[in-house]
Design a protein around this motif. Structure first.
Motif, PDB file in Angstrom:
ATOM      1  N   GLU A 129       0.835  -1.195   0.000  1.00  0.00           N
ATOM      2  CA  GLU A 129       0.000   0.000   0.000  1.00  0.00           C
ATOM      3  C   GLU A 129       0.869   1.243   0.000  1.00  0.00           C
ATOM      4  OE1 GLU A 129      -2.939   0.013   3.036  1.00  0.00           O
ATOM      5  OE2 GLU A 129      -3.660  -1.982   2.522  1.00  0.00           O
ATOM      6  N   GLY A 130       0.363   2.306  -0.622  1.00  0.00           N
ATOM      7  CA  GLY A 130       1.098   3.557  -0.706  1.00  0.00           C
ATOM      8  C   GLY A 130       1.476   4.129   0.641  1.00  0.00           C
ATOM      9  N   SER A 131       0.670   3.869   1.661  1.00  0.00           N
ATOM     10  CA  SER A 131       0.976   4.395   2.988  1.00  0.00           C
ATOM     11  C   SER A 131       2.178   3.720   3.631  1.00  0.00           C
ATOM     12  CB  SER A 131      -0.256   4.240   3.904  1.00  0.00           C
ATOM     13  OG  SER A 131      -0.617   2.870   4.001  1.00  0.00           O
ATOM     14  N   ASN A 132       2.674   2.630   3.026  1.00  0.00           N
ATOM     15  CA  ASN A 132       3.832   1.898   3.558  1.00  0.00           C
ATOM     16  C   ASN A 132       5.104   2.144   2.749  1.00  0.00           C
ATOM     17  OD1 ASN A 132       2.427   0.666   5.663  1.00  0.00           O
ATOM     18  ND2 ASN A 132       1.731  -0.969   4.337  1.00  0.00           N
ATOM     19  N   VAL A 133       5.050   3.081   1.800  1.00  0.00           N
ATOM     20  CA  VAL A 133       6.205   3.307   0.928  1.00  0.00           C
ATOM     21  C   VAL A 133       6.564   4.797   0.904  1.00  0.00           C
ATOM     22  CG1 VAL A 133       7.092   3.086  -1.429  1.00  0.00           C
ATOM     23  CG2 VAL A 133       5.601   1.306  -0.488  1.00  0.00           C
ATOM     24  N   LEU A 134       7.828   5.087   1.160  1.00  0.00           N
ATOM     25  CA  LEU A 134       8.336   6.443   1.147  1.00  0.00           C
ATOM     26  C   LEU A 134       8.896   6.762  -0.238  1.00  0.00           C
ATOM     27  CD1 LEU A 134       8.958   8.901   3.019  1.00  0.00           C
ATOM     28  CD2 LEU A 134      11.235   7.914   3.308  1.00  0.00           C
ATOM     29  N   ILE A 135       8.453   7.872  -0.826  1.00  0.00           N
ATOM     30  CA  ILE A 135       8.965   8.338  -2.120  1.00  0.00           C
ATOM     31  C   ILE A 135       9.992   9.414  -1.846  1.00  0.00           C
ATOM     32  CG2 ILE A 135       8.380   9.363  -4.351  1.00  0.00           C
ATOM     33  CD1 ILE A 135       5.454   8.521  -3.812  1.00  0.00           C
ATOM     34  N   SER A 136      11.117   9.370  -2.520  1.00  0.00           N
ATOM     35  CA  SER A 136      12.115  10.438  -2.381  1.00  0.00           C
ATOM     36  C   SER A 136      12.820  10.661  -3.703  1.00  0.00           C
ATOM     37  CB  SER A 136      13.133  10.132  -1.287  1.00  0.00           C
ATOM     38  OG  SER A 136      13.884   9.002  -1.595  1.00  0.00           O
TER      39      SER A 136
END
Length: 139
Positions: A132-139
Motif C-alpha cells: 500500500e502507498g501508505s507503507n512506501v516512502l517516495i524520495s
C-alpha cells in the motif's frame, strides 16, 4: 525485462497533491551542500553546488515487488506521479524541484516503511507482492 513497480489507479491525477487520510501532509525537505564555489562579500552573494531531497508518502498508489530500499523508478514512470514543487526564490534562475529543465539529473527512489504485503486483483501472478502507498516512502 523491467517490471512495473507502481500501480497507478484509475482517476489518479498527478496535478493534485496527495490526499492523505489526515488533513496534514508530511514532507521532509533536505538540502545537501556539495561545494561552496564563490563568496562575494561586496555583493553579499555566494555560489554553491547542492542537491535537494524531498520525501513524502502518496497513499493513493500501490507498489509491486519492491526491495526494502533503493528501488529506482524510471523517469517515464515518475513523471506520471504527483511531485511536490519547491521554488528556490533566491537562486539565480529560481530553480524548481520538480520542473527542472534538466530532469535527467532527477532521481526518484522508493523505500518500504514496513514489509507487509498483500495479494491483489492487479495481477494474476501469485508471486507478485503488493504494498500500500501508505507503507512506501517516495524520495
Amino acid at each position: 525485462k523491467f517490471c512495473q513497480q507502481i500501480v497507478i489507479p484509475d482517476g489518479y491525477i498527478s496535478l493534485v497533491p496527495v490526499s492523505s487520510q489526515t488533513s496534514i501532509m508530511k514532507m521532509k525537505y533536505t538540502i545537501n551542500l556539495i561545494n561552496m564555489l564563490n563568496v562575494d562579500v561586496v555583493t553579499s552573494t555566494f555560489t554553491m553546488q547542492f542537491t535537494t531531497t524531498v520525501e513524502w508518502i502518496d497513499d493513493r498508489l500501490v507498489y509491486k515487488n519492491l526491495q526494502r530500499k533503493g528501488n529506482l523508478v524510471k523517469r517515464e514512470d515518475w513523471q506520471q506521479l504527483w511531485i511536490p514543487d519547491f521554488v528556490m526564490q533566491n537562486t539565480e534562475n529560481k530553480a524548481h524541484t520538480s520542473t527542472n529543465e534538466d530532469e535527467y539529473h532527477s532521481i526518484v527512489r522508493l523505500s518500504m516503511l514496513n514489509e507487509s504485503s498483500y495479494t491483489s486483483s492487479y495481477s494474476n501472478n501469485y508471486n507478485d507482492f503488493y504494498y500500500e502507498g501508505s507503507n512506501v516512502l517516495i524520495s
